[in-house]
Design a protein around this motif. Structure first.
Motif, short mmCIF file in Angstrom:
data_model
loop_
_atom_site.label_atom_id
_atom_site.label_comp_id
_atom_site.label_asym_id
_atom_site.label_seq_id
_atom_site.Cartn_x
_atom_site.Cartn_y
_atom_site.Cartn_z
N UNK A 13 0.83 -1.21 0.00
CA UNK A 13 0.00 0.00 0.00
C UNK A 13 0.86 1.26 0.00
N UNK A 14 1.91 1.25 0.79
CA UNK A 14 2.78 2.41 0.86
C UNK A 14 3.52 2.62 -0.47
N UNK A 15 3.95 1.54 -1.10
CA UNK A 15 4.64 1.66 -2.39
C UNK A 15 3.68 2.22 -3.44
N UNK A 16 2.44 1.76 -3.44
CA UNK A 16 1.45 2.28 -4.39
C UNK A 16 1.20 3.77 -4.15
N UNK A 17 1.12 4.17 -2.89
CA UNK A 17 0.92 5.59 -2.58
C UNK A 17 2.09 6.42 -3.05
N UNK A 18 3.30 5.93 -2.85
CA UNK A 18 4.48 6.68 -3.27
C UNK A 18 4.55 6.78 -4.79
N UNK A 19 4.23 5.70 -5.50
CA UNK A 19 4.26 5.74 -6.95
C UNK A 19 3.18 6.68 -7.50
N UNK A 20 2.02 6.73 -6.84
CA UNK A 20 0.98 7.66 -7.27
C UNK A 20 1.43 9.10 -7.07
N UNK A 22 4.60 10.19 -7.04
CA UNK A 22 5.63 10.46 -8.04
C UNK A 22 4.99 10.67 -9.42
N UNK A 23 3.95 9.91 -9.75
CA UNK A 23 3.25 10.10 -11.01
C UNK A 23 2.57 11.45 -11.10
N UNK A 54 13.52 11.71 -4.84
CA UNK A 54 12.76 11.25 -6.02
C UNK A 54 11.84 12.32 -6.60
N UNK A 55 11.27 13.17 -5.75
CA UNK A 55 10.41 14.25 -6.23
C UNK A 55 11.22 15.25 -7.05
N UNK A 56 12.40 15.60 -6.57
CA UNK A 56 13.25 16.55 -7.31
C UNK A 56 13.68 15.95 -8.64
N UNK A 62 10.82 15.51 -15.86
CA UNK A 62 9.57 15.83 -16.55
C UNK A 62 9.62 17.20 -17.20
N UNK A 63 10.33 18.14 -16.56
CA UNK A 63 10.49 19.46 -17.19
C UNK A 63 11.33 19.35 -18.46
#
Length: 79
Positions: A13-20, A22-23, A54-56, A62-63
């Motif tokens: 669940x935590x991995x899915x939340x983190x991937x969402x 990041x997406x 990972x956010x940075x 993406x930019x």
């Protein structure tokens, strides 16, 4: 006792939340192209400090990819 901290606390669940998260960062980074403000908004809104790097990285990539295709949302609005 084997305490690896963050890695031990990961579950599906935590991995899915983190991937969402990041997406969502990748989508907003590709549309807005405002890297610093996006990172600050996501960090303050979610409180996920452990995902700062990972956010940075996601925002910068993406930019870069968005700039290969077209101008950003703010640049289009200025014209």
């Amino acid at each position: 006792d084997d305490d690896n901290g963050y890695l031990d606390s990961l579950n599906s669940d935590r991995i899915c939340n983190h991937m969402a998260l990041i997406g969502a960062v990748a989508l907003l980074g590709g549309i807005q192209r405002s890297t610093l403000s996006l990172c600050i908004i996501i960090m303050e809104g979610t409180g996920q400090v452990q995902l700062l790097i990972p956010i940075i990285i996601t925002t910068v990539i993406s930019r870069f990819v968005g700039n290969l295709f077209t101008e950003g949302l703010y640049e289009i609005g200025l014209h």
